[in-house]
Design an enzyme around this catalytic site. Structure first.
Site, PDB file in Angstrom:
ATOM      1  N   ASP A 225       0.867  -1.169   0.000  1.00 38.64           N
ATOM      2  CA  ASP A 225       0.000   0.000   0.000  1.00 38.64           C
ATOM      3  C   ASP A 225       0.909   1.226   0.000  1.00 38.64           C
ATOM      4  O   ASP A 225       1.575   1.522   0.996  1.00 38.64           O
ATOM      5  CB  ASP A 225      -0.896  -0.032   1.250  1.00 38.64           C
ATOM      6  CG  ASP A 225      -1.898   1.112   1.287  1.00 38.64           C
ATOM      7  OD1 ASP A 225      -1.694   2.117   0.565  1.00 38.64           O
ATOM      8  OD2 ASP A 225      -2.872   1.008   2.058  1.00 38.64           O
ATOM      9  N   HIS A 226       0.937   1.932  -1.150  1.00 40.47           N
ATOM     10  CA  HIS A 226       1.917   3.012  -1.313  1.00 40.47           C
ATOM     11  C   HIS A 226       1.597   4.229  -0.451  1.00 40.47           C
ATOM     12  O   HIS A 226       2.411   5.149  -0.323  1.00 40.47           O
ATOM     13  CB  HIS A 226       1.977   3.430  -2.787  1.00 40.47           C
ATOM     14  CG  HIS A 226       3.338   3.888  -3.218  1.00 40.47           C
ATOM     15  ND1 HIS A 226       4.365   4.173  -2.338  1.00 40.47           N
ATOM     16  CD2 HIS A 226       3.856   4.107  -4.453  1.00 40.47           C
ATOM     17  CE1 HIS A 226       5.440   4.547  -2.995  1.00 40.47           C
ATOM     18  NE2 HIS A 226       5.168   4.515  -4.297  1.00 40.47           N
ATOM     19  N   ARG A 227       0.419   4.247   0.182  1.00 40.39           N
ATOM     20  CA  ARG A 227       0.123   5.335   1.113  1.00 40.39           C
ATOM     21  C   ARG A 227       0.945   5.197   2.387  1.00 40.39           C
ATOM     22  O   ARG A 227       1.216   6.181   3.083  1.00 40.39           O
ATOM     23  CB  ARG A 227      -1.367   5.328   1.477  1.00 40.39           C
ATOM     24  CG  ARG A 227      -2.313   5.551   0.311  1.00 40.39           C
ATOM     25  CD  ARG A 227      -3.744   5.350   0.734  1.00 40.39           C
ATOM     26  NE  ARG A 227      -3.983   4.009   1.277  1.00 40.39           N
ATOM     27  CZ  ARG A 227      -5.132   3.617   1.832  1.00 40.39           C
ATOM     28  NH1 ARG A 227      -6.151   4.479   1.928  1.00 40.39           N
ATOM     29  NH2 ARG A 227      -5.268   2.398   2.290  1.00 40.39           N
TER      30      ARG A 227
END
Length: 535
Positions: A506-508
């Site tokens: 999850d690149h967040r």
């Protein structure tokens, strides 16, 4: 007698509806409290719904295959009023028909509470009516051990049969005695409602359908029962093969009812198919013979009309979960390959020792240990993003979900506290969970609480993929197939065992650089498994 309506109970947290897969009773049947009366598939699991009453089934309000909201009436009972004699069951001591124990997880509503009256009067009433007081868990265990629950002496309140009573009866030889009168040779007669159907038992354990493989359709012996018990996967297989379950010969029964397995359905379908082919060939040799009807199964002449398959239950839940994850978390995938010659040798050395302890040792426990080491070093990969609270929760437990492909779709049972378990303990638990997931016996609780997930698409021959994160987790590791591939080292190319890795994040929450460092850390331990001794 008083009429009592039974509404579909809440069979799982957050469940609003369920598909009534199969009725286990029919109008006129006598039921006892806690006796399973239906199988219901929710978006989380397949469960048995137990009766809340002692009485007689008056009316079933729902058809098999129908979606039912929680709180809707599904069955009406005739229940004795206070002071009335309860309806007696058939003289046979066999317990009520139930499906195979290997088919589904135990319903949350299963309970071991005793009837309110636990005195001698209750015992006498149970004895005189022929009813057996036992919770579904005890009945399920009795089926697994081949014990006639009607022959078990109950030690619980009011003569209630407990799981311990069933085990004690089996250990004392009761299971063998229960089936002694039937023997293992010759056809076995099973009473099915108004019919008595013969179910043959051959020496090699195959069903009569296989024996009829070379016969013509008119000589393929169909059992022609009124009722047949089978797990949902078997019913689905029968539907796909165009086979009537009541026609499939079987050598198994559950509490006096014929029970059909998926393998028997396949054998019978194959027998019918070959018989039709033989008939067609015979018709071709006889110009005066009537033309054979077009094949309606899965053969070459099958209908080209599209088939509609219900999108519900576990399959629908998987779809919603995947969509939520993909459209909520911005996915980034990182791919790399570990050279695992030493891991292959280590596992080969330990495999025989594991077998001595009756444990099948795969590569998965080594990967799990390496991943936990990496999660401790890079805690953001063992986290959850709580958007409403604007915080990232770094979890201190290491509970790894193992994705398992089943007939109902992808299920993810969770191995808890991986950091506290040995390689052999992990191997044993993974094997157990995977087997029970495929048999639909894994419970809802065993699929909750994961902090990181592993998916092994290499088991079917793949190398790389872009796995979807098991939301609300923030990362998932995909494993390719361990195989010999060319590796360049010191200017030379050699064949080496390699393991392709696909990490989705999850690149967040997780940066690409951190994903790369995490993967390198894990690869180092897979390439040098002795480092796992330091964990």
């Amino acid at each position: 007698m008083a009429e009592k309506e039974f509404k579909l109970p809440d069979v799982g947290e957050g469940v609003a509806e369920g598909e009534l897969v199969n009725w286990l009773v029919a109008p006129g049947d006598t039921v006892t409290e806690d006796q399973p009366v239906a199988e219901v598939e929710t978006d989380k699991a397949l469960v048995e719904v137990p009766s809340p009453y002692n009485g007689t089934v008056k009316e079933l309000h729902v058809e098999a295959g129908q979606m039912v909201p929680v709180g809707d009436v599904i069955v009406t009972y005739n229940v004795p009023e206070e002071g009335e004699d309860e309806p007696s069951e058939s003289p046979a001591p066999a317990a009520e028909p139930e499906p195979d124990a290997g088919a589904e997880p135990e319903a949350e509503s299963d309970r071991d509470t005793a009837p309110a009256d636990d005195g001698a009067a209750t015992e006498a009433a149970a004895e005189s009516s022929g009813r057996v007081f036992a919770p579904p868990s005890a009945r399920r265990l009795a089926r697994e051990l081949g014990v006639d629950i009607g022959a078990v002496d109950g030690s619980g309140p009011g003569g209630r049969v407990t799981e311990g009573d069933v085990r004690a009866h089996a250990e004392s030889g009761g299971a063998a005695d229960d089936g002694a009168d039937g023997g293992s040779s010759g056809p076995k007669q099973v009473d099915i409602g108004s019919k008595t159907a013969a179910v043959s038992k051959t020496g090699d354990g195959e069903s009569g359908g296989a024996a009829a493989a070379g016969a013509t359709p008119s000589s393929v012996e169909a059992a022609g029962r009124d009722r047949t018990l089978a797990v949902p996967a078997t019913r689905e297989a029968a539907g796909e093969a165009g086979v009537d379950l009541d026609d499939v010969p079987t050598d198994e029964s559950r509490d006096g009812e014929a029970f059909v397995t998926t393998e028997q359905v396949r054998q019978y379908a194959q027998a019918v198919k070959e018989a039709k082919a033989a008939e067609s060939a015979a018709g071709a040799d006889d110009p005066g013979a009537p033309a054979a009807p077009a094949e309606t199964g899965n053969g070459a002449a099958a209908s080209r009309e599209p088939e509609s398959v219900p999108y519900r239950g576990v399959r629908r839940t998987i779809g919603k979960q995947m969509a939520e994850s993909k459209y909520t978390a911005p996915h980034v995938s990182h791919h790399d390959t570990a050279v695992v010659d030493e891991l292959v040798d280590t596992r080969a050395d330990l495999k025989a020792r594991a077998e001595e302890r009756d444990v099948k040792l795969s590569y998965m426990p080594f990967v799990m240990k390496a991943l936990v080491a990496g999660l401790k070093e890079f805690p953001t990969l063992n986290s959850e993003l709580r958007e409403d609270d604007e915080e990232i929760l770094l979890k201190k437990e290491y509970n790894l979900g193992i994705a398992v492909a089943t007939d109902a779709g992808l299920m993810v049972p969770v191995v808890k506290h991986v950091d506290e378990k040995s390689i052999l303990e992990l191997a044993e638990e993974v094997n157990d969970l995977a087997t029970r997931a495929r048999e639909r016996k894994v419970t809802r609780e065993e699929m909750q609480g994961g902090t990181f997930t592993i998916t092994n698409f290499g088991a079917i021959g793949g190398e790389y993929a872009t796995p979807i994160i098991n939301y609300p987790e923030t990362a998932i590791m995909g494993l390719g197939a361990i195989d010999e591939r060319p590796v360049a080292e010191h200017g030379e190319v050699r064949a080496a065992h390699t393991l392709p890795l696909s990490l989705s994040i999850d690149h967040r929450v997780i940066d690409g650089a951190e994903a790369g460092r995490f993967t390198n850390f894990v690869m180092e331990r897979l390439e040098n498994p002795s480092l796992l001794l330091l964990e």
